[in-house]
Write an enzyme that holds these catalytic residues in place. Structure first.
Site, PDB file in Angstrom:
ATOM      1  N   ASP A  22       9.747   2.816  -3.513  1.00  0.00           N
ATOM      2  CA  ASP A  22       8.667   1.844  -3.324  1.00  0.00           C
ATOM      3  C   ASP A  22       7.679   2.331  -2.278  1.00  0.00           C
ATOM      4  O   ASP A  22       8.004   3.172  -1.433  1.00  0.00           O
ATOM      5  CB  ASP A  22       9.213   0.465  -2.956  1.00  0.00           C
ATOM      6  N   GLU A  87      12.673  -0.566   0.446  1.00  0.00           N
ATOM      7  CA  GLU A  87      12.629  -0.106   1.830  1.00  0.00           C
ATOM      8  C   GLU A  87      11.380  -0.599   2.543  1.00  0.00           C
ATOM      9  O   GLU A  87      11.427  -0.981   3.710  1.00  0.00           O
ATOM     10  CB  GLU A  87      12.680   1.430   1.869  1.00  0.00           C
TER      11      GLU A  87
END
Length: 330
Positions: A22, A87
């Site tokens: 991400d 994250e």
């Protein structure tokens, strides 16, 4: 939201590459030289959101493992990948969740190399061996709204809390230690008022964060903040959020192997650091794993025109490959 856990080999030691897919939002698209989500190589530099944080690290991990396995198909121990997509967000359903599952299965990680962009000026100049903890507070100060010309009928929360916030901001929390920078306090958001120039606000809201070393505990930090607010007679409500505890990987096989790889491949000696923000290493370290972070230069991460030198991706591949050889080759 998907997570990926894969292994090759059997038994220990277990060497894990960890990272995330991400990315943060692009920011103003019109300020980018190119489409932030369309990778573009120009003058040997790869541009795109996530190029440094941390698509390049993921690419180097995969290709390094491919080459290592082709050279050493009978390597000792286990190679694992822990790749998540949570994250940059709340960090609830990514590495934290995978670690919970691994604990339930009684699976372990001995060595974990996180591919975060750890380098500061040139590739390999810094290896992270730990991170500070992060404690945030959401503060609401309660006052009484009133006419600005009649302050005796109101209670201004801005005036009430300002001395306390100033004291917190100026405070020396500790001096750090051999591995950690001193604890820091920062106010990130503050708001009060209706927008009208003649109204005393009835409420103030503030967000703050403490990045703390192993010299502190969560309870000790909370106690100082609460005591100071009470001493200043601030009428308040306070919610606390802990997003990570400090962790430190003392000198061991993993940091020694990565340091040697950098010395051999790049002819420099990396600095071992705990600086910067938090990373998913904070969830893996409590498993008893040695955790380090080694990746590309971080000067453009989260910025417009995020980029990485293509040559650095190739050199990072070589660093990962050599680290694997030093630890798992037979």
């Amino acid at each position: 939201m998907d997570n990926f856990w894969a292994k090759r080999g059997r038994g220990g030691p277990v060497f894990c590459f960890a990272g995330h897919t991400d990315v943060v939002p692009s920011g103003p698209v019109d300020e980018w030289h190119s489409d932030p989500f369309q990778p573009v190589i120009k003058d040997g530099v790869l541009y795109g959101r996530g190029a440094a944080d941390m698509k390049s690290g993921l690419a180097a991990m995969v290709t390094a493992c491919e080459e290592f396995v082709s050279r050493h198909p009978g390597h000792r121990g286990t190679i694992a990948f822990l790749i998540t997509s949570d994250e940059e967000g709340p960090s609830v359903d990514g590495t934290r969740r995978v670690v919970e599952v691994l604990r339930a299965r009684a699976e372990r990680i001995d060595w974990c190399l996180v591919g975060e962009p750890s380098s500061e000026n040139v590739l390999g100049d810094t290896i992270k061996i730990g991170r500070r903890g992060s404690l945030s507070g959401r503060l609401t100060v309660h006052g009484i709204q009133g006419h600005i010309a009649y302050p005796h009928t109101a209670d201004n929360p801005v005036h009430a809390v300002a001395p306390a916030l100033a004291e917190l901001a100026a405070r020396t929390w500790d001096c750090g230690n051999a591995h950690f920078q001193p604890t820091t306090f920062q106010i990130s958001n503050i708001s009060a008022g209706t927008g009208a120039p003649n109204v005393i606000p009835g409420e103030l809201k503030a967000r703050f964060n403490l990045r703390f070393s192993t010299e502190q505990t969560v309870d000790s930090l909370k106690a100082v903040v609460e005591s100071l607010l009470q001493r200043h007679r601030v009428k308040h409500s306070l919610e606390w959020f802990i997003s990570g505890y400090p962790f430190l990987t003392v000198a061991g096989e993993l940091s020694a192997a990565a340091t040697r790889a950098v010395q051999e491949q790049l002819q420099i000696t990396p600095k071992l650091s705990t600086g910067g923000g938090t990373s998913d290493g904070r969830f893996i370290a409590p498993m008893g794993a040695q955790v380090i972070e080694l990746g590309v230069v971080n000067d453009t991460i989260h910025k417009v025109n995020e980029c990485v030198r293509v040559a650095d991706i190739e050199r990072l591949h070589a660093l990962y490959l050599r680290t694997l050889e030093l630890l798992l080759a037979v």
